[in-house]
Design a protein around this motif. Structure first.
Motif, mmCIF file in Angstrom:
data_model
loop_
_atom_site.group_PDB
_atom_site.id
_atom_site.type_symbol
_atom_site.label_atom_id
_atom_site.label_comp_id
_atom_site.label_asym_id
_atom_site.label_seq_id
_atom_site.Cartn_x
_atom_site.Cartn_y
_atom_site.Cartn_z
ATOM 1 N N LYS A 1 27.751 -40.946 -11.538
ATOM 2 C CA LYS A 1 27.138 -41.087 -12.866
ATOM 3 C C LYS A 1 25.688 -40.625 -12.904
ATOM 4 N N GLN A 2 25.010 -40.634 -11.744
ATOM 5 C CA GLN A 2 23.615 -40.220 -11.721
ATOM 6 C C GLN A 2 23.281 -39.633 -10.354
ATOM 7 N N ILE A 3 22.453 -38.591 -10.385
ATOM 8 C CA ILE A 3 22.020 -37.923 -9.163
ATOM 9 C C ILE A 3 20.508 -37.747 -9.235
ATOM 10 N N ILE A 4 19.839 -38.079 -8.148
ATOM 11 C CA ILE A 4 18.406 -37.799 -8.033
ATOM 12 C C ILE A 4 18.258 -36.681 -7.010
ATOM 13 N N PHE A 5 17.637 -35.603 -7.429
ATOM 14 C CA PHE A 5 17.427 -34.431 -6.578
ATOM 15 C C PHE A 5 15.939 -34.407 -6.241
ATOM 16 N N SER A 6 15.592 -34.512 -4.957
ATOM 17 C CA SER A 6 14.187 -34.613 -4.543
ATOM 18 C C SER A 6 13.733 -33.377 -3.788
ATOM 19 N N TRP A 7 12.470 -33.018 -4.040
ATOM 20 C CA TRP A 7 11.825 -31.881 -3.369
ATOM 21 C C TRP A 7 10.572 -32.361 -2.667
ATOM 22 N N VAL A 8 10.324 -31.833 -1.481
ATOM 23 C CA VAL A 8 9.068 -32.077 -0.788
ATOM 24 C C VAL A 8 8.568 -30.747 -0.250
ATOM 25 N N GLY A 9 7.435 -30.277 -0.750
ATOM 26 C CA GLY A 9 6.798 -29.069 -0.237
ATOM 27 C C GLY A 9 7.593 -27.793 -0.401
ATOM 28 N N VAL A 10 8.351 -27.659 -1.492
ATOM 29 C CA VAL A 10 9.210 -26.491 -1.708
ATOM 30 C C VAL A 10 8.417 -25.344 -2.320
ATOM 31 N N SER A 11 8.641 -24.148 -1.809
ATOM 32 C CA SER A 11 8.056 -22.943 -2.400
ATOM 33 C C SER A 11 9.021 -21.778 -2.230
ATOM 34 N N THR A 12 8.719 -20.683 -2.933
ATOM 35 C CA THR A 12 9.525 -19.465 -2.834
ATOM 36 C C THR A 12 8.612 -18.278 -2.563
ATOM 37 N N ASN A 13 9.228 -17.144 -2.261
ATOM 38 C CA ASN A 13 8.462 -15.936 -1.968
ATOM 39 C C ASN A 13 8.273 -15.037 -3.182
ATOM 40 N N GLY A 14 8.680 -15.488 -4.365
ATOM 41 C CA GLY A 14 8.630 -14.611 -5.532
ATOM 42 C C GLY A 14 8.087 -15.295 -6.766
ATOM 43 N N THR A 15 8.287 -14.642 -7.899
ATOM 44 C CA THR A 15 7.705 -15.110 -9.152
ATOM 45 C C THR A 15 8.723 -15.685 -10.136
ATOM 46 N N SER A 16 9.978 -15.825 -9.717
ATOM 47 C CA SER A 16 10.991 -16.452 -10.578
ATOM 48 C C SER A 16 11.022 -17.940 -10.274
ATOM 49 N N HIS A 17 10.908 -18.764 -11.323
ATOM 50 C CA HIS A 17 10.831 -20.204 -11.096
ATOM 51 C C HIS A 17 12.174 -20.800 -10.671
ATOM 52 N N ASN B 1 14.875 -14.658 -5.538
ATOM 53 C CA ASN B 1 13.767 -15.101 -4.679
ATOM 54 C C ASN B 1 14.294 -15.983 -3.550
ATOM 55 N N THR B 2 13.578 -15.988 -2.435
ATOM 56 C CA THR B 2 13.965 -16.750 -1.259
ATOM 57 C C THR B 2 13.086 -17.988 -1.125
ATOM 58 N N PHE B 3 13.715 -19.125 -0.840
ATOM 59 C CA PHE B 3 12.953 -20.327 -0.529
ATOM 60 C C PHE B 3 12.292 -20.129 0.831
ATOM 61 N N ASP B 4 11.030 -20.562 0.963
ATOM 62 C CA ASP B 4 10.327 -20.319 2.212
ATOM 63 C C ASP B 4 9.584 -21.524 2.778
ATOM 64 N N ALA B 5 9.722 -22.706 2.168
ATOM 65 C CA ALA B 5 9.081 -23.906 2.715
ATOM 66 C C ALA B 5 9.696 -25.154 2.106
ATOM 67 N N GLY B 6 9.567 -26.265 2.826
ATOM 68 C CA GLY B 6 9.924 -27.559 2.294
ATOM 69 C C GLY B 6 11.320 -28.043 2.646
ATOM 70 N N LYS B 7 11.703 -29.142 1.960
ATOM 71 C CA LYS B 7 13.044 -29.704 2.124
ATOM 72 C C LYS B 7 13.488 -30.315 0.819
ATOM 73 N N MET B 8 14.816 -30.443 0.661
ATOM 74 C CA MET B 8 15.447 -30.989 -0.523
ATOM 75 C C MET B 8 16.495 -32.003 -0.091
ATOM 76 N N ASN B 9 16.808 -32.928 -1.006
ATOM 77 C CA ASN B 9 17.901 -33.853 -0.764
ATOM 78 C C ASN B 9 18.371 -34.433 -2.091
ATOM 79 N N ILE B 10 19.560 -35.037 -2.065
ATOM 80 C CA ILE B 10 20.079 -35.732 -3.242
ATOM 81 C C ILE B 10 20.422 -37.172 -2.854
ATOM 82 N N ALA B 11 20.407 -38.016 -3.872
ATOM 83 C CA ALA B 11 20.942 -39.375 -3.763
ATOM 84 C C ALA B 11 21.771 -39.575 -5.024
ATOM 85 N N TYR B 12 22.942 -40.186 -4.900
ATOM 86 C CA TYR B 12 23.825 -40.318 -6.064
ATOM 87 C C TYR B 12 24.459 -41.702 -6.103
ATOM 88 N N ILE B 13 24.846 -42.060 -7.329
ATOM 89 C CA ILE B 13 25.510 -43.346 -7.548
ATOM 90 C C ILE B 13 26.636 -43.141 -8.558
#
Length: 181
Positions: free
Chosen positions: A47-63, A169-181
């Motif tokens: 029913k719900q998902i939390i998607f977390s980012w820490v220190g994420v970046s990319t090598n380009g200009t597309s968000h 664009n390519t991701f070049d730093a950081g980490k991601m994770n999800i938590a769901y219920i």
């Protein structure tokens, strides 16, 4: 121990076991390479998902954007919403290819480092409609990013993809994770 007293609404009391269910934490994924990162195997009934980012970046200009998927695959169109960045200039962008947010001045700058959470909430199980909001801040750009969007899927959600608008664009730093219920 581990129980509480509950009522059946007719003045009858009984012991019941305390619920142990809560959010299930996924496995963190390094976002140091690749043009997309997929979290699959989201269980039926979520029913719900939390998607977390820490220190994420990319090598380009597309968000970055999030795309939702079901058993038929990741859906790449039909998203409704927009994102906003507030810093020395403000940029707004509408997204139809994903649930997104924007970077500096309405675009995204290579090397922008972002931290934050996106929350995805099931609004209507009969139409598989999800709402999303994102709040994040840049650690090297003094910016705040906000986004809100919705998407109706053709079946129950089973996966979330994080990619960039256009997907090149390519991701070049950081980490991601999800938590769901």
């Amino acid at each position: 121990a581990g129980q509480y007293i509950k009522s059946d609404g007719s003045k009858n009391l009984a012991f019941a076991t305390l619920p142990t269910a809560g959010f299930t934490l996924g496995t963190p994924v390094a976002s140091t390479s690749g043009t997309s990162i997929d979290f699959t195997g989201i269980p039926s009934g979520t029913k719900q998902i939390i998607f977390s980012w820490v220190g994420v970046s990319t090598n380009g200009t597309s968000h970055p954007i999030w795309q939702l998927g079901d058993s038929g695959g990741v859906e790449t169109s039909g998203y409704l919403g927009s994102g906003l960045v507030h810093n020395t200039g403000t940029g707004v962008d509408n997204n139809t290819d994903g649930l997104g947010m924007v970077g500096s001045g309405g675009g995204w700058t290579a090397g922008t480092v972002i931290h934050g959470n996106a929350t995805f909430t099931l609004v209507d199980a009969s139409t598989f409609t999800w709402a999303m909001h994102f709040v994040g801040g840049g650690s090297n750009s003094a910016s705040m990013n906000y986004g809100g969007a919705s998407k109706s899927l053709s079946a129950e959600l089973t996966q979330i993809r994080c990619t960039t608008e256009g997907g090149s664009n390519t991701f070049d730093a950081g980490k991601m994770n999800i938590a769901y219920i």
